[in-house]
Design an enzyme around this catalytic site. Structure first.
Site, PDB file in Angstrom:
ATOM      1  N   GLY A  25      44.822  43.438  44.945  1.00  0.00           N
ATOM      2  CA  GLY A  25      43.862  42.504  44.377  1.00  0.00           C
ATOM      3  C   GLY A  25      42.846  42.184  45.465  1.00  0.00           C
ATOM      4  O   GLY A  25      43.215  41.812  46.581  1.00  0.00           O
ATOM      5  N   ASP A  32      35.166  43.736  39.964  1.00  0.00           N
ATOM      6  CA  ASP A  32      35.231  44.232  41.341  1.00  0.00           C
ATOM      7  C   ASP A  32      33.875  44.160  42.020  1.00  0.00           C
ATOM      8  O   ASP A  32      33.772  43.977  43.217  1.00  0.00           O
ATOM      9  CB  ASP A  32      35.774  45.655  41.357  1.00  0.00           C
ATOM     10  CG  ASP A  32      37.264  45.649  41.101  1.00  0.00           C
ATOM     11  OD1 ASP A  32      37.657  45.458  39.939  1.00  0.00           O
ATOM     12  OD2 ASP A  32      38.026  45.765  42.077  1.00  0.00           O
ATOM     13  N   LYS A  39      38.059  47.295  36.353  1.00  0.00           N
ATOM     14  CA  LYS A  39      39.122  48.260  36.045  1.00  0.00           C
ATOM     15  C   LYS A  39      38.746  49.170  34.873  1.00  0.00           C
ATOM     16  O   LYS A  39      38.211  48.716  33.864  1.00  0.00           O
ATOM     17  CB  LYS A  39      40.400  47.482  35.704  1.00  0.00           C
ATOM     18  CG  LYS A  39      41.623  48.329  35.447  1.00  0.00           C
ATOM     19  CD  LYS A  39      42.026  49.135  36.644  1.00  0.00           C
ATOM     20  CE  LYS A  39      42.193  48.284  37.866  1.00  0.00           C
ATOM     21  NZ  LYS A  39      42.157  49.019  39.128  1.00  0.00           N
TER      22      LYS A  39
END
Lengths: 350, 350
Positions: A54, A247, A258
């Protein structure tokens, strides 16, 4: 957040013993195991093997790695060498670079005699800041969920849970605590709102199982589904909103997240379902004009071919796809800005 | 189609010995095993356990089951009882009912002395008809692929393969031979067109692995991807068309097919990629006005939680998702007619 009835962060330190402890996420959801380490190389290995994962979490983990290194030697040369090793442990993660750079900027200007204490203080502060930032995301996201709840009540659906679909794991396991996409969900649950989460399995790495595990520990009702099912559920009116993490977010608000996020955003758009992206404001990358300019990482195909699971007595790995098959494993995709209803950051709802 | 260099159908009979042989699909792609059976109950079990699967195939398998039953007893009572058992072996499949009903309509009007020979003849004819129908789908679909190839050549992309994305398995394994969605792809490959197939994994039952296996046996270049990846590949211009099968097509042309088909149709639409549905004309169900009226089957959640794979030496099953998690497993979804570019049937391209 809670594991059993005990409060845990994903990573923490003992400043007296100068040790770092973290939850080993490679064994979840089947085994809950805490590793305690004393050497920086253990942090390098934990990041590389994804025992900690993460983006926000590995940034903080790297900071603790520097603190452990300073315990061994506090010279400029040694700290810089360790910094490079940490950054190389997962080269694609922006936060890793961010965490290490912040530690270097704090430590290198100091006389060596002050570096040890400063390192532990700074790493701990970075962990605390991550938590505070996520608590603010929780508050900001909660206001959106409350509005959806009011809408639902007006439609005489007060008895139904607020159904929220999420993809991947942007929960507290991906951060030090609280999470990003899951933060508003925990806040809503704690505020007594009847929420239910549709948890995408998230092939190929199945991070949905981490999401299911942490929701279960906190007592939030949820249902695991395959990634294929979300569109159908939206068609059936069973999804009130989607919340995902990010992200990287380009200047034009295209979101890199993702792989598979884009398909859910399309389905949400097709069915009039709000699509929210929850992320700290440092995820916005103004140096990138739009999503086309983001380089999508193709990861190892073994993530696709092999499955790790529980074989009654122990965790086992089976080969699910013939390794002779050609496979491709893009890790992220880009969701065009036009498909996103709101961004939820620690600063505001955009 | 070919396995190694040998031609196989998925099911066939020896009329002299009165035995039926079929490929055991529960062991694919890891083990290629042919089962030979002599009793109708073995066909019931093969359908129930999905050793034979795919709507067209199980219709024909049921017909052979009736033939095996007539070998034992040819009374009206016995045949009708076996017919009910066969239909109950997988109650949701329309083709199963169709295959059994056609056998009953053929056999029951005949004097018992003629039933045995007629049963084997009729079952074999149904198998042959399935093959001929699919060969016609291949020809009709090939014309579409040839047009796409010409378009690609005009864009100076003659050297690139024609990239076709498919979901689930609508190949020869789902039929007696040739397949439906894969039929035009095999035809294009055999005609010397440079094709490459993106194979969706197709969670939860992973039928993409059957697709990869049969494409590999026939020498068709292909790449396995997770279901999440297709939209991203379309954004990257790496998909020239999608071809999928169908379980049922409503009067307004809404298509019920394997869960996740809808998401790919949305992505195709968003990226200007043609989306084709290949199916025999008896898949069109004029009694159903639109897709909303199709009841979507929720299958057992063990399909989601458990994974069967190869554990170096033997096939093993691991539990991938805690069985304590709540799970939902809808098997199909509905793709609105507006997202479908063409239907490819044995009669025409619509």
């Amino acid at each position: 957040m809670k594991v059993g009835n005990q409060h845990f962060r994903t990573i923490w330190c003992d400043k007296t013993q100068m040790t770092v402890s973290f939850i080993d996420q490679t064994q979840l959801p089947f085994v809950f195991d805490v590793k305690q380490v004393s050497h920086y190389i253990d942090i390098v290995n934990a990041i590389a093997s994804m025992q900690v994962r993460g983006a926000p979490l590995i940034g903080v983990a790297a900071a603790f790695g520097i603190a452990l290194a300073v315990k061994e030697q506090c010279s400029d040369d040694f700290i810089s060498k360790v910094a490079q090793t940490l950054i190389a442990s997962r080269p694609t993660a922006v936060n890793l670079q961010w965490g290490v750079t912040r530690m270097l900027n704090t430590l290198l200007p100091l006389p060596t005699s002050l570096r040890l204490a400063a390192a532990w203080l700074e790493a701990e502060q970075m962990a605390d800041e991550d938590v505070k930032q996520n608590q603010q995301i929780a508050i900001n996201g909660l206001s959106l969920l409350k509005k959806l709840k009011v809408t639902k009540e007006k439609l005489n659906k007060a008895d139904e849970p607020l159904n929220i679909l999420t993809h991947c794991n942007a929960g507290w396991l991906a951060t030090v605590d609280v999470g990003t996409a899951l933060a508003p969900i925990y806040a809503a649950h704690d505020a007594g709102i009847n929420v239910h989460v549709w948890v995408d399995e998230t092939r190929p790495r199945n991070q949905g199982l981490l999401t299911a595990w942490e929701l279960e520990q906190h007592g939030v009702p949820h249902t695991v589904i395959v990634d294929n099912a979300g569109g159908h559920l939206m068609q059936q009116g069973l999804v009130d909103c989607c919340i995902v993490g990010a992200d990287r977010i380009a200047k034009n608000n295209d979101v890199c997240n993702k792989i598979g996020t884009y398909l859910k955003a399309l389905a949400a758009n097709d069915n009039g379902v709000p699509f929210y992206v929850a992320a700290p404001s440092n995820t916005f990358d103004l140096s990138i004009e739009n999503g086309d300019m983001i380089d999508i990482e193709n990861r190892h195909v073994n993530e696709l071919s092999d499955i790790k699971g529980f074989d009654e007595e122990f965790t086992a790995r089976v080969i699910k796809i013939n390794r002779s098959s050609r496979m491709l494993n893009p890790a992220f995709d880009v969701t065009p800005a036009s498909l996103i209803t709101h961004f939820i950051t620690e600063e505001s709802v955009l």
